[in-house]
Enzyme design. Structure first.
Site, mmCIF file in Angstrom:
data_model
loop_
_atom_site.group_PDB
_atom_site.id
_atom_site.type_symbol
_atom_site.label_atom_id
_atom_site.label_comp_id
_atom_site.label_asym_id
_atom_site.label_seq_id
_atom_site.Cartn_x
_atom_site.Cartn_y
_atom_site.Cartn_z
ATOM 1 N N TYR A 117 -12.816 -2.885 10.771
ATOM 2 C CA TYR A 117 -11.474 -2.290 10.630
ATOM 3 C C TYR A 117 -10.703 -2.369 11.952
ATOM 4 O O TYR A 117 -9.546 -2.779 11.997
ATOM 5 C CB TYR A 117 -11.597 -0.827 10.193
ATOM 6 C CG TYR A 117 -10.290 -0.073 10.283
ATOM 7 C CD1 TYR A 117 -9.400 -0.045 9.208
ATOM 8 C CD2 TYR A 117 -9.933 0.615 11.458
ATOM 9 C CE1 TYR A 117 -8.184 0.648 9.301
ATOM 10 C CE2 TYR A 117 -8.721 1.299 11.551
ATOM 11 C CZ TYR A 117 -7.862 1.317 10.484
ATOM 12 O OH TYR A 117 -6.665 1.990 10.573
ATOM 13 N N GLY A 142 0.818 -1.211 0.000
ATOM 14 C CA GLY A 142 0.000 0.000 0.000
ATOM 15 C C GLY A 142 0.853 1.263 0.000
ATOM 16 O O GLY A 142 0.555 2.224 0.706
HETATM 17 P P1 NDP Z 1 -4.427 5.187 2.673
HETATM 18 O O1 NDP Z 1 -5.801 4.837 2.226
HETATM 19 O O2 NDP Z 1 -3.830 6.471 2.239
HETATM 20 O O3 NDP Z 1 -3.413 4.043 2.247
HETATM 21 C C1 NDP Z 1 -3.789 2.704 2.228
HETATM 22 C C2 NDP Z 1 -3.035 1.977 1.149
HETATM 23 O O4 NDP Z 1 -3.465 0.618 1.138
HETATM 24 C C3 NDP Z 1 -3.303 2.531 -0.241
HETATM 25 O O5 NDP Z 1 -2.069 2.581 -0.928
HETATM 26 C C4 NDP Z 1 -4.210 1.497 -0.865
HETATM 27 O O6 NDP Z 1 -4.072 1.351 -2.254
HETATM 28 C C5 NDP Z 1 -3.684 0.241 -0.198
HETATM 29 N N1 NDP Z 1 -4.618 -0.865 -0.329
HETATM 30 C C6 NDP Z 1 -5.912 -0.909 0.029
HETATM 31 N N2 NDP Z 1 -6.448 -2.085 -0.321
HETATM 32 C C7 NDP Z 1 -5.459 -2.799 -0.909
HETATM 33 C C8 NDP Z 1 -5.392 -4.081 -1.486
HETATM 34 N N3 NDP Z 1 -6.475 -4.879 -1.571
HETATM 35 N N4 NDP Z 1 -4.229 -4.488 -1.999
HETATM 36 C C9 NDP Z 1 -3.138 -3.700 -1.957
HETATM 37 N N5 NDP Z 1 -3.149 -2.478 -1.430
HETATM 38 C C10 NDP Z 1 -4.293 -2.035 -0.914
HETATM 39 O O7 NDP Z 1 -4.443 5.083 4.273
HETATM 40 P P2 NDP Z 1 -3.310 5.329 5.372
HETATM 41 O O8 NDP Z 1 -2.041 5.706 4.738
HETATM 42 O O9 NDP Z 1 -3.899 6.165 6.405
HETATM 43 O O10 NDP Z 1 -3.181 3.863 5.999
HETATM 44 C C11 NDP Z 1 -1.985 3.162 6.038
HETATM 45 C C12 NDP Z 1 -1.919 2.336 7.307
HETATM 46 O O11 NDP Z 1 -1.886 3.192 8.427
HETATM 47 C C13 NDP Z 1 -3.089 1.400 7.524
HETATM 48 O O12 NDP Z 1 -2.597 0.174 8.001
HETATM 49 C C14 NDP Z 1 -3.905 2.096 8.605
HETATM 50 O O13 NDP Z 1 -4.624 1.174 9.357
HETATM 51 C C15 NDP Z 1 -2.793 2.718 9.396
HETATM 52 N N6 NDP Z 1 -3.171 3.808 10.272
HETATM 53 C C16 NDP Z 1 -3.652 4.980 9.758
HETATM 54 C C17 NDP Z 1 -3.992 6.013 10.589
HETATM 55 C C18 NDP Z 1 -4.551 7.282 10.089
HETATM 56 O O14 NDP Z 1 -4.889 8.121 10.907
HETATM 57 N N7 NDP Z 1 -4.657 7.491 8.793
HETATM 58 C C19 NDP Z 1 -3.821 5.903 12.040
HETATM 59 C C20 NDP Z 1 -3.306 4.614 12.454
HETATM 60 C C21 NDP Z 1 -2.977 3.641 11.592
HETATM 61 P P3 NDP Z 1 -4.760 2.402 -3.304
HETATM 62 O O15 NDP Z 1 -3.840 3.570 -3.323
HETATM 63 O O16 NDP Z 1 -4.745 1.613 -4.564
HETATM 64 O O17 NDP Z 1 -6.115 2.694 -2.770
HETATM 65 MG MG1 PMR Z 2 -10.918 9.366 16.962
HETATM 66 C C1 PMR Z 2 -7.076 11.490 21.954
HETATM 67 C C2 PMR Z 2 -8.154 11.268 21.308
HETATM 68 C C3 PMR Z 2 -8.299 10.640 19.992
HETATM 69 C C4 PMR Z 2 -7.372 10.154 19.103
HETATM 70 C C5 PMR Z 2 -5.886 10.119 19.234
HETATM 71 C C6 PMR Z 2 -8.101 9.631 17.989
HETATM 72 C C7 PMR Z 2 -7.525 8.992 16.885
HETATM 73 N N1 PMR Z 2 -9.439 9.842 18.201
HETATM 74 C C8 PMR Z 2 -9.604 10.469 19.424
HETATM 75 C C9 PMR Z 2 -10.785 10.849 20.030
HETATM 76 C C10 PMR Z 2 -12.055 10.800 19.442
HETATM 77 N N2 PMR Z 2 -12.324 10.292 18.219
HETATM 78 C C11 PMR Z 2 -13.294 11.272 20.046
HETATM 79 C C12 PMR Z 2 -13.387 11.906 21.395
HETATM 80 C C13 PMR Z 2 -14.287 11.019 19.136
HETATM 81 C C14 PMR Z 2 -15.750 11.293 19.301
HETATM 82 C C15 PMR Z 2 -16.068 12.581 18.731
HETATM 83 C C16 PMR Z 2 -13.670 10.415 17.984
HETATM 84 C C17 PMR Z 2 -14.356 10.031 16.851
HETATM 85 C C18 PMR Z 2 -13.774 9.358 15.786
HETATM 86 C C19 PMR Z 2 -14.430 8.841 14.632
HETATM 87 C C20 PMR Z 2 -15.850 8.923 14.261
HETATM 88 N N3 PMR Z 2 -12.421 9.050 15.709
HETATM 89 C C21 PMR Z 2 -12.234 8.348 14.580
HETATM 90 C C22 PMR Z 2 -13.433 8.216 13.902
HETATM 91 C C23 PMR Z 2 -13.160 7.469 12.728
HETATM 92 O O1 PMR Z 2 -13.947 7.144 11.845
HETATM 93 C C24 PMR Z 2 -11.735 7.050 12.741
HETATM 94 C C25 PMR Z 2 -11.725 5.577 12.985
HETATM 95 O O2 PMR Z 2 -12.106 5.093 13.994
HETATM 96 O O3 PMR Z 2 -11.263 4.788 12.048
HETATM 97 C C26 PMR Z 2 -11.272 3.410 12.371
HETATM 98 C C27 PMR Z 2 -11.156 7.754 13.947
HETATM 99 C C28 PMR Z 2 -9.857 7.872 14.441
HETATM 100 N N4 PMR Z 2 -9.577 8.501 15.643
HETATM 101 C C29 PMR Z 2 -8.224 8.475 15.833
HETATM 102 C C30 PMR Z 2 -7.617 7.786 14.721
HETATM 103 C C31 PMR Z 2 -6.149 7.530 14.562
HETATM 104 C C32 PMR Z 2 -8.626 7.438 13.879
HETATM 105 C C33 PMR Z 2 -8.358 6.751 12.549
HETATM 106 C C34 PMR Z 2 -8.376 5.303 12.833
HETATM 107 C C35 PMR Z 2 -7.212 4.459 12.503
HETATM 108 O O4 PMR Z 2 -6.512 4.749 11.578
HETATM 109 O O5 PMR Z 2 -7.028 3.437 13.133
#
Ligand code: NDP
Ligand code: PMR
Ligand code: LMG
Length: 402
Positions: free
Chosen positions: A277, A96
């Protein structure tokens, strides 16, 4: 020392690295590139990297997509004098890598000049454009087709990679899908619910198959990294936003997540895309620990997971409603203060790939407000060894390894 300085590449110690060093214990303050400076000085350094080119154009992948890949193979150079090994570029596969965190990490590693990045992507053209758009130069990356939602494609990717002749030093399981607004489940080629099927099962097969390749590598610091997240950890505020991750007794996973004779959810409940997820991230973090328990001692590979921070601007939220996509970044920036840019998150994951201070195995890394790394604590479920073993055993049946 003057001679040593002239034959060594310059040391770039970034701010984060220095901060990371202040937090994590390090053996050798002058170490870099996964090799301690003292080890490095023992070996001969040659700036030359031999390149073997193989054209794998028009190789047909299992799911019918014609994948194009021009393989540039950084060879292992055996230096002539005393037959000592010369440090070569590290080879890292990032799944990815066509957007978000994966792309930012690929960029960060490629621009050090010390890594060749194999970008495992489902959309070849998108990946090529993405690599160009961030200024990665051709000799630093190879794109290979990988669709994690198809186990045939995963096997084909491993086959293609092995034919390239490149050694494998680090694997980063980064790709993921998030389907928070889906009312009905969708499925992988083999019929697994798409989020867990892609994020966990696809990576599970990939990493199991590539483990042998990593064992063969002579690289001094081999690592297998699986990206986790705070939202899978119910010991945090973010992990308590409903729906919460919960794998239950794994009855849905045992049944194959197919929605026919079993639930599409790991715990056997009704389909919920956001929960699927978060559950998949718990599986990622459990898998990392199970790898550590089974293989760290035997192979010396460091297994790690991480939460890179909330990268609220990535493509991960592409399926979310527009209002969410609008409010989520300012919410994370100004209210939770958990926001990180893609660039910063990419540097963090690049540290886990190559920083000499982050070699500990079995660890879930996070970063504090000053951007210094620390070993974080996983939730009870995400560190449950018995559950990890069960997830491992069920998963190996589902992907055809057992
Ligand atoms: P993006 O959507 O930007 O990146 C995800 C990548 O995964 C894309 O390159 C996508 O490809 C690829 N992908 C999805 N499905 C497939 C598949 N079937 N085969 C191959 N590749 C695939 O998201 P992020 O960069 O945010 O996510 C990257 C990682 O970080 C994930 O593991 C996510 O869980 C994790 N993460 C993200 C956070 C966030 O806040 N964004 C927080 C914590 C963790 P394509 O470009 O073709 O869609
Ligand atoms: Mg969250 C310290 C507080 C904190 C952090 C670090 C995250 C990270 N989130 C926080 C708080 C809250 N979030 C609170 C208080 C709420 C209620 C308003 C909230 C809501 C929320 C939603 C609806 N948050 C989300 C969503 C998503 O759809 C995202 C998710 O759960 O994806 C699975 C998300 C996220 N919050 C984060 C992070 C890192 C995400 C992206 C999830 C991931 O990449 O794993
Ligand atoms: C689930 O709902 C869905 O059920 C599931 O299907 C899936 O979509 C999943 O993770 C995705 O979400 C989760 C549920 C959590 O809903 C929400 O998170 C929706 C947001 C709730 C916020 C309500 C306020 C909305 C008003 C918008 C006004 C904007 C003003 C704020 C400005 C910020 C920028 C400066 O729901 C809960 O658990 C609710 C718990 C409530 C905790 C309250 C915490 C206070 C935090 C401050 C609120 C800021 C709101 C920003 C919203 C950003 C996210 C949209």
């Amino acid at each position: 020392m003057a001679l040593q300085a002239s034959i060594l590449p310059p040391l770039h110690i970034h701010k984060e690295r220095l901060q990371a060093k202040s937090n994590a214990s390090i053996k050798d303050a002058t170490a870099f590139f996964g090799v301690s400076l003292s080890d490095h000085l023992k070996s001969d350094f040659s700036p030359l990297v031999l390149k073997g080119k193989r054209d794998l154009n028009q190789r047909k992948t299992a799911n019918g997509v014609r994948a194009q890949a021009t393989i540039t193979t950084p060879a292992i150079i055996k230096a002539a004098p005393e037959g000592k090994k010369t440090l070569r570029k590290g080879n890292v596969i990032i799944t990815g890598a066509s957007s978000g965190l994966g792309l930012a990490t690929a960029k960060a590693l490629a621009e050090t000049g010390k890594w060749h990045v194999i970008m495992g992507c489902r959309d070849f053209l998108k990946a090529e454009r993405a690599a160009k758009s961030v200024g990665m130069s051709k000799e630093n990356y190879t794109i290979m087709h990988l669709d994690l939602a198809s186990l045939d494609s995963v096997r084909q990717f491993v086959d293609n990679f092995e034919r390239s002749g490149m050694p494998l030093d680090v694997l980063v399981c980064n790709a993921a899908v998030y389907l928070p607004t889906a009312k009905e489940p969708t499925f992988t080629a083999e019929g697994f619910e798409l989020s867990v099927g892609t994020n966990h099962l696809g990576h599970f097969l990939l990493s199991r198959l590539l483990l042998d390749d990593m064992k063969k590598s002579d690289y001094p610091s081999k690592r297998l990294i699986i990206v986790g997240s705070i939202t899978g950890n119910t010991n945090t505020l973010a992990g308590n936003v409903p729906p919460k991750a919960n794998l239950g007794d794994l009855r849905g996973l045992s049944g194959g997540l197919n929605g026919l004779n079993s639930s599409t959810m790991i715990d056997g409940g009704d389909f919920d895309g956001a929960k699927a997820y978060k559950d998949s991230k718990v599986c990622n973090m459990l898998t990392m620990q199970e790898f550590h328990r089974r293989y760290h001692e035997e192979t010396g590979i460091a297994f790690a997971s991480l939460y890179p921070g909330c990268i609220a601007t990535t493509g991960l939220f592409r399926e979310h409603i527009p209002l969410f996509r609008l409010l989520f970044p300012p919410f994370q920036k100004y209210i939770t203060k958990g926001f990180v840019s893609e660039e910063e998150a990419g540097k963090r994951l690049a540290q886990v790939v190559s920083n000499p201070s982050l070699t500990k195995s079995g660890v879930y890394w996070s970063w504090n407000k000053e951007s210094a790394s620390f070993e974080n604590k996983l939730s009870q479920e995400a560190s449950d060894a018995e559950k990890a073993r069960k997830v491992w055993e069920i998963s190996e049946k589902l992907v055809g390894l057992a």
